[in-house]
Design a protein around this motif. Structure first.
Motif, PDB file in Angstrom:
ATOM      1  N   TYR A 286       4.985   5.552  28.607  1.00 34.24           N
ATOM      2  CA  TYR A 286       4.253   5.656  27.489  1.00 34.24           C
ATOM      3  C   TYR A 286       3.495   4.391  26.856  1.00 34.24           C
ATOM      4  O   TYR A 286       3.124   4.197  25.716  1.00 34.24           O
ATOM      5  N   CYS A 287       3.663   3.373  27.674  1.00 37.17           N
ATOM      6  CA  CYS A 287       3.144   2.216  27.122  1.00 37.17           C
ATOM      7  C   CYS A 287       1.779   1.846  28.009  1.00 37.17           C
ATOM      8  O   CYS A 287       1.418   1.953  29.001  1.00 37.17           O
ATOM      9  N   ASP A 288       0.759   1.261  26.903  1.00 37.39           N
ATOM     10  CA  ASP A 288      -0.720   0.989  27.255  1.00 37.39           C
ATOM     11  C   ASP A 288      -0.773  -0.426  27.563  1.00 37.39           C
ATOM     12  O   ASP A 288      -1.682  -0.946  28.445  1.00 37.39           O
ATOM     13  N   PHE A 289       0.471  -0.942  27.076  1.00 38.96           N
ATOM     14  CA  PHE A 289       0.394  -2.436  27.140  1.00 38.96           C
ATOM     15  C   PHE A 289       1.911  -2.829  26.911  1.00 38.96           C
ATOM     16  O   PHE A 289       2.637  -2.074  26.414  1.00 38.96           O
ATOM     17  N   ILE A 290       2.508  -3.951  27.529  1.00 38.09           N
ATOM     18  CA  ILE A 290       3.663  -4.511  27.356  1.00 38.09           C
ATOM     19  C   ILE A 290       3.780  -5.905  26.662  1.00 38.09           C
ATOM     20  O   ILE A 290       2.638  -6.557  26.504  1.00 38.09           O
ATOM     21  N   LEU A 291       4.840  -6.257  26.296  1.00 39.07           N
ATOM     22  CA  LEU A 291       4.898  -7.498  25.326  1.00 39.07           C
ATOM     23  C   LEU A 291       5.654  -8.621  26.208  1.00 39.07           C
ATOM     24  O   LEU A 291       6.797  -8.157  26.663  1.00 39.07           O
ATOM     25  N   PRO A 292       5.059  -9.681  26.352  1.00 45.09           N
ATOM     26  CA  PRO A 292       5.819 -10.824  27.122  1.00 45.09           C
ATOM     27  C   PRO A 292       6.892 -11.610  26.258  1.00 45.09           C
ATOM     28  O   PRO A 292       6.930 -11.340  25.196  1.00 45.09           O
ATOM     29  N   SER A 293       7.686 -12.262  27.085  1.00 42.08           N
ATOM     30  CA  SER A 293       8.553 -12.915  26.038  1.00 42.08           C
ATOM     31  C   SER A 293       7.822 -14.261  25.801  1.00 42.08           C
ATOM     32  O   SER A 293       7.185 -14.976  26.796  1.00 42.08           O
ATOM     33  N   VAL A 294       7.960 -14.529  24.588  1.00 45.35           N
ATOM     34  CA  VAL A 294       6.785 -15.844  24.021  1.00 45.35           C
ATOM     35  C   VAL A 294       7.649 -17.228  23.528  1.00 45.35           C
ATOM     36  O   VAL A 294       8.734 -16.897  22.829  1.00 45.35           O
TER      37      VAL A 294
ATOM     38  N   LEU B 288       0.487 -24.069  20.231  1.00 47.11           N
ATOM     39  CA  LEU B 288       0.990 -23.750  21.926  1.00 47.11           C
ATOM     40  C   LEU B 288       1.646 -22.372  21.741  1.00 47.11           C
ATOM     41  O   LEU B 288       2.493 -22.059  21.147  1.00 47.11           O
ATOM     42  N   VAL B 289       1.162 -21.364  22.660  1.00 42.02           N
ATOM     43  CA  VAL B 289       1.658 -20.396  23.063  1.00 42.02           C
ATOM     44  C   VAL B 289       1.765 -20.157  24.467  1.00 42.02           C
ATOM     45  O   VAL B 289       0.937 -19.847  25.379  1.00 42.02           O
ATOM     46  N   ILE B 290       3.333 -19.846  24.740  1.00 46.23           N
ATOM     47  CA  ILE B 290       3.599 -19.633  26.230  1.00 46.23           C
ATOM     48  C   ILE B 290       4.079 -18.413  26.384  1.00 46.23           C
ATOM     49  O   ILE B 290       5.060 -18.047  25.719  1.00 46.23           O
ATOM     50  N   ALA B 291       3.523 -17.524  26.951  1.00 50.95           N
ATOM     51  CA  ALA B 291       3.730 -16.156  27.475  1.00 50.95           C
ATOM     52  C   ALA B 291       4.293 -15.869  28.790  1.00 50.95           C
ATOM     53  O   ALA B 291       3.525 -16.199  29.774  1.00 50.95           O
ATOM     54  N   VAL B 292       5.372 -15.250  28.943  1.00 46.50           N
ATOM     55  CA  VAL B 292       5.948 -14.974  30.247  1.00 46.50           C
ATOM     56  C   VAL B 292       6.366 -13.541  30.568  1.00 46.50           C
ATOM     57  O   VAL B 292       6.879 -12.844  29.688  1.00 46.50           O
ATOM     58  N   SER B 293       5.877 -13.045  31.491  1.00 40.58           N
ATOM     59  CA  SER B 293       5.997 -11.552  31.738  1.00 40.58           C
ATOM     60  C   SER B 293       6.461 -11.265  33.420  1.00 40.58           C
ATOM     61  O   SER B 293       5.931 -12.111  34.275  1.00 40.58           O
ATOM     62  N   THR B 294       7.309 -10.274  33.322  1.00 40.64           N
ATOM     63  CA  THR B 294       7.677  -9.841  34.783  1.00 40.64           C
ATOM     64  C   THR B 294       6.939  -8.452  35.030  1.00 40.64           C
ATOM     65  O   THR B 294       7.574  -7.723  35.881  1.00 40.64           O
ATOM     66  N   SER B 295       5.991  -8.236  34.398  1.00 41.55           N
ATOM     67  CA  SER B 295       5.220  -6.816  34.218  1.00 41.55           C
ATOM     68  C   SER B 295       6.350  -5.773  34.216  1.00 41.55           C
ATOM     69  O   SER B 295       5.889  -4.652  34.535  1.00 41.55           O
ATOM     70  N   GLY B 296       7.042  -5.785  33.183  1.00 40.56           N
ATOM     71  CA  GLY B 296       8.124  -4.815  32.766  1.00 40.56           C
ATOM     72  C   GLY B 296       9.131  -4.687  33.694  1.00 40.56           C
ATOM     73  O   GLY B 296      10.027  -3.747  33.549  1.00 40.56           O
ATOM     74  N   VAL B 297       9.234  -5.222  34.931  1.00 45.49           N
ATOM     75  CA  VAL B 297      10.206  -5.155  35.927  1.00 45.49           C
ATOM     76  C   VAL B 297      11.736  -5.592  35.380  1.00 45.49           C
ATOM     77  O   VAL B 297      12.743  -4.874  35.652  1.00 45.49           O
ATOM     78  N   ALA B 298      11.896  -6.900  35.161  1.00 40.70           N
ATOM     79  CA  ALA B 298      12.956  -7.258  34.369  1.00 40.70           C
ATOM     80  C   ALA B 298      12.863  -8.387  33.393  1.00 40.70           C
ATOM     81  O   ALA B 298      12.589  -9.507  33.405  1.00 40.70           O
TER      82      ALA B 298
END
Length: 226
Positions: free
Chosen positions: A107-115, A121-131
């Motif tokens: 039900y997600c149109d977007f996901i939130l990264p770990s920030v 400075l903003v560093i965002a990391v995502s595993t595309s919702g996998v882990a």
């Protein structure tokens, strides 16, 4: 595949249907980003009580009902029981509102990264919702490398934006080269050592390296600006 983007939420209306364990943190972060948040939750959220007295948070202490999404651009759902997610997602899609249902990717149109933040400075990391846990661990490692000196560095570089435009008003290529000279210099190392004035002087030196820059005139402007 997800398309990464940074959103300007200043003054934007965001709905949060809450109650889950991370409701407080997520609402606080939205408010810190400048959003106006309506929280719909009959549950206790002690950390949000002081914010509920401000104009940035409208807390309606009840359960979701159809029609609540009208007038919002984003919606977040974090409920203890996810059985309502499908109904909220249906309304969101009817109204063309982007939805994030925590830990319910269907039900997600977007996901939130770990920030990780250090000032601007903003560093965002995502595993595309996998882990998501892996994204958190990567973010924690990055936090060790990108410490508080980066906040100071960016604050200093902000003051140079006008100077770069003044130095090279007619050439994008020269402005681009000047920025790379500055960020590739050892100014950051000087800041780590606490040598603020020396770091600023080095940035000025690298800015005016090009022979086409009117050094004397611009240094005078710099003294008036910085």
């Amino acid at each position: 595949m997800y398309y990464p983007v940074m959103l300007d939420l200043s003054g934007k209306r965001v709905l949060f249907v809450g109650g889950g364990g991370e409701t407080e943190v997520k609402v606080q972060r939205l408010i810190e980003a400048g959003a106006w948040v309506r929280l719909i939750s009959p549950f206790a959220h002690p950390a949000l009580e002081p914010i509920a007295q401000t104009t940035q948070l409208d807390w309606q202490r009840r359960e979701y009902r159809y029609g609540d999404l009208e007038g919002f651009m984003l919606c977040f759902v974090h409920l203890p029981d996810t059985c309502l997610n499908a109904r909220i997602a249906q309304e969101a899609r009817e109204r063309g509102i982007w939805l994030n249902a925590v830990d319910d990717p269907q039900y997600c149109d977007f996901i939130l990264p770990s920030v990780h933040n250090q000032g601007d400075l903003v560093i965002a990391v995502s595993t595309s919702g996998v882990a998501p846990a892996l994204a958190v661990r990567i973010r924690e490692r990055l936090a060790q490398e990108y410490g508080p000196e980066y906040a100071v560095y960016l604050q200093m570089l902000r003051a140079f934006r006008t100077l770069v435009r003044q130095a090279y008003p007619h050439s994008f290529a020269e402005r681009k080269a000047a920025w790379y000279r500055m960020v590739d210099s050892s100014a950051l190392d000087l800041l780590r050592a606490g040598a603020y004035a020396q770091a600023q002087a080095l940035l000025l030196q690298t800015l005016y390296t090009s022979a086409s820059a009117p050094v004397v005139e611009l240094r005078t402007r710099q003294q008036e600006t910085v």
